[in-house]
Design a protein around this motif. Structure first.
Motif, mmCIF file in Angstrom:
data_model
loop_
_atom_site.group_PDB
_atom_site.id
_atom_site.type_symbol
_atom_site.label_atom_id
_atom_site.label_comp_id
_atom_site.label_asym_id
_atom_site.label_seq_id
_atom_site.Cartn_x
_atom_site.Cartn_y
_atom_site.Cartn_z
ATOM 1 N N UNK A 152 0.828 -1.212 0.000
ATOM 2 C CA UNK A 152 0.000 0.000 0.000
ATOM 3 C C UNK A 152 0.860 1.260 0.000
ATOM 4 N N UNK A 153 2.155 1.131 0.308
ATOM 5 C CA UNK A 153 3.061 2.274 0.348
ATOM 6 C C UNK A 153 4.042 2.287 -0.810
ATOM 7 N N UNK A 154 3.988 1.274 -1.667
ATOM 8 C CA UNK A 154 5.018 1.092 -2.686
ATOM 9 C C UNK A 154 4.542 1.502 -4.073
ATOM 10 N N UNK A 155 5.459 2.125 -4.819
ATOM 11 C CA UNK A 155 5.178 2.478 -6.209
ATOM 12 C C UNK A 155 5.242 1.249 -7.110
ATOM 13 N N UNK A 156 5.824 0.151 -6.586
ATOM 14 C CA UNK A 156 5.970 -1.049 -7.400
ATOM 15 C C UNK A 156 4.685 -1.861 -7.481
ATOM 16 N N UNK A 157 3.718 -1.559 -6.626
ATOM 17 C CA UNK A 157 2.509 -2.376 -6.557
ATOM 18 C C UNK A 157 1.265 -1.510 -6.680
ATOM 19 N N UNK A 188 0.605 6.277 8.188
ATOM 20 C CA UNK A 188 1.948 6.694 8.603
ATOM 21 C C UNK A 188 2.140 8.207 8.518
ATOM 22 N N UNK A 189 1.720 8.791 7.409
ATOM 23 C CA UNK A 189 2.041 10.203 7.187
ATOM 24 C C UNK A 189 1.185 11.142 8.034
ATOM 25 N N UNK A 190 0.215 10.628 8.783
ATOM 26 C CA UNK A 190 -0.575 11.469 9.673
ATOM 27 C C UNK A 190 0.009 11.547 11.076
ATOM 28 N N UNK A 191 1.020 10.745 11.363
ATOM 29 C CA UNK A 191 1.556 10.666 12.715
ATOM 30 C C UNK A 191 2.117 12.009 13.172
ATOM 31 N N UNK A 192 2.856 12.697 12.303
ATOM 32 C CA UNK A 192 3.432 13.989 12.662
ATOM 33 C C UNK A 192 2.367 14.986 13.074
ATOM 34 N N UNK A 193 1.281 15.050 12.316
ATOM 35 C CA UNK A 193 0.189 15.959 12.642
ATOM 36 C C UNK A 193 -0.463 15.566 13.967
ATOM 37 N N UNK A 197 6.027 7.768 2.805
ATOM 38 C CA UNK A 197 4.921 7.539 3.729
ATOM 39 C C UNK A 197 5.266 6.440 4.729
ATOM 40 N N UNK A 198 6.416 5.830 4.587
ATOM 41 C CA UNK A 198 6.852 4.806 5.531
ATOM 42 C C UNK A 198 7.645 3.728 4.828
ATOM 43 N N UNK A 199 8.168 2.769 5.578
ATOM 44 C CA UNK A 199 8.902 1.666 4.965
ATOM 45 C C UNK A 199 8.023 0.897 3.982
#
Length: 380
Positions: A50-55, A156-161, A342-344
């Motif tokens: 879900x975080x990868x450009x490969x999939x 993942x990318x909402x954690x900072x907020x 957005x994460x690993x």
């Protein structure tokens, strides 16, 4: 009408209670795991598609290989996770002969079905018929049930907020007794996993009972730690008509560093961070009225709170190592307008945990719970 209880009746009741106690004590579920066998070791790879450009699948894949639970059982298989929607399980159990652990019966049982996630982030095992099916020998089926209220932030990318908001909101105090002294830390707006009459399936051995779980496992956004509050996480189950309640308290602390460790096969492996387990079973409860936080001693209190130096008490100790990579990661605008991952996109996970003075039921219950919260535990 007055009912008279004669001494013979009392003696009979006492005899039945003694017999029930003796049967419970004889059950393998309540036997303490021998120290040389009391380990939780194994590996898992997670591909975060879900975080990868490969999939384009959007489905994360967890592949578990040889997760050994003492001299009891071995888990292996896969979990497919569609973030925010469901986890689909196909995890098989090999079981060991209690009299001769070198004898292993392969694929005796399987944990299968879906763990559905509703629009409010609640995990509902009933909706997807998540269960443990014993498929060899005396075939049985036992269901997971209840619900788990998931964390508020799962992306993942909402954690900072979320952390920025937490800095402006309420704090929660966590306390424990260390070397006879009460130590406390404060966490800004922790995000809980809340167990609401969560039911763990019985099995795969007939002596491992169905178990109810309640309480919270709180996540600290600032440091990436998992914590229990004063109530702990409680496990309630019945063995030979006797009811037992275990209270688990403590912490799973995240440490970000790069180094190597030696796996159970003796091979050196790299890691980028690890979770350090310091969980206690039925440790001294803390009177919350006595809890306090001394801002001037914050670091000293924190060091003492998370210290795992004393591993003599019944508990689960050690590390779960992560080797994360971000190849071909999707990106979003971060702080300062810069693109960031957005994460690993992949994690290699290795368990290296020791169970100290735990019974087979206690360790099996914790492993089943970890399987249910696999998604949240590996998110950060």
């Amino acid at each position: 009408m007055t009912i008279r209880i004669v001494p013979a009746t009392l003696a009979c009741a006492a005899g039945l209670l003694a017999a029930s106690t003796a049967l419970a004590q004889q059950s393998p579920a309540l036997k303490e795991i021998p120290a040389d066998k009391a380990k939780l070791t194994g590996a898992m790879t997670v591909d975060y598609n879900s975080r990868s450009m490969r999939s384009s699948s959007g489905t994360d894949l967890y592949e578990i290989s040889d997760l050994s639970v003492a001299d009891l059982m071995i888990l292996k298989g896969s979990v497919q996770r569609t973030p925010g929607k469901s986890l689909v399980y196909s995890v098989k159990f090999d079981v060991m002969n209690p009299s001769n652990p070198s004898q292993i019966a392969r694929e005796v049982a399987i944990m299968r079905g879906d763990l559905q996630i509703d629009a409010n982030g609640r995990y509902n095992p009933d909706a997807g018929r998540l269960r443990i099916d014993v498929v060899k020998g005396n075939q049985t089926s036992s269901a997971f049930g209840g619900s788990i209220q998931g964390r508020n932030v799962t992306r993942w990318w909402e954690v900072g907020e979320q952390f920025r908001k937490a800095q402006k909101e309420a704090t929660k105090i966590y306390s424990r007794v260390v070397d006879g002294k009460l130590v406390s830390i404060q966490v800004k707006n922790p995000d809980p996993l809340r167990f609401e009459r969560t039911q763990l399936a019985a099995g795969p051995f007939s002596f491992l009972p169905e178990t109810r779980v309640s309480g919270n496992l709180d996540y600290d956004y600032e440091l990436g730690n998992w914590l229990t509050d004063a109530n702990g996480v409680t496990f309630t189950y019945t063995v030979a008509d006797r009811s037992f309640t275990d209270r688990v308290s403590g912490s799973i602390r995240f440490v970000e560093e790069e180094n190597t460790f030696t796996d159970k096969a003796g091979k050196k492996r790299p890691y980028t961070g690890y979770y350090e387990y310091n969980l206690r079973w039925n440790e001294q409860a803390v009177n919350t009225d006595q809890s306090f936080f001394d801002g001037g001693q914050a670091q000293a209190q924190s060091d003492a709170f998370f210290s795992a130096a004393d591993q003599s008490k019944p508990g689960l100790y050690g590390r779960v190592y992560y080797n994360d990579s971000e190849d071909a990661c999707k990106r979003v605008k971060g702080e300062g307008g810069k693109d960031q991952c957005v994460g690993p996109t992949r994690s290699e996970v290795n368990w290296d945990l020791k169970a100290e003075k735990l019974t087979y039921a206690q360790l099996a219950n914790w492993v089943k719970l970890e399987m249910l919260i696999l998604g949240p535990l590996t998110d950060e």
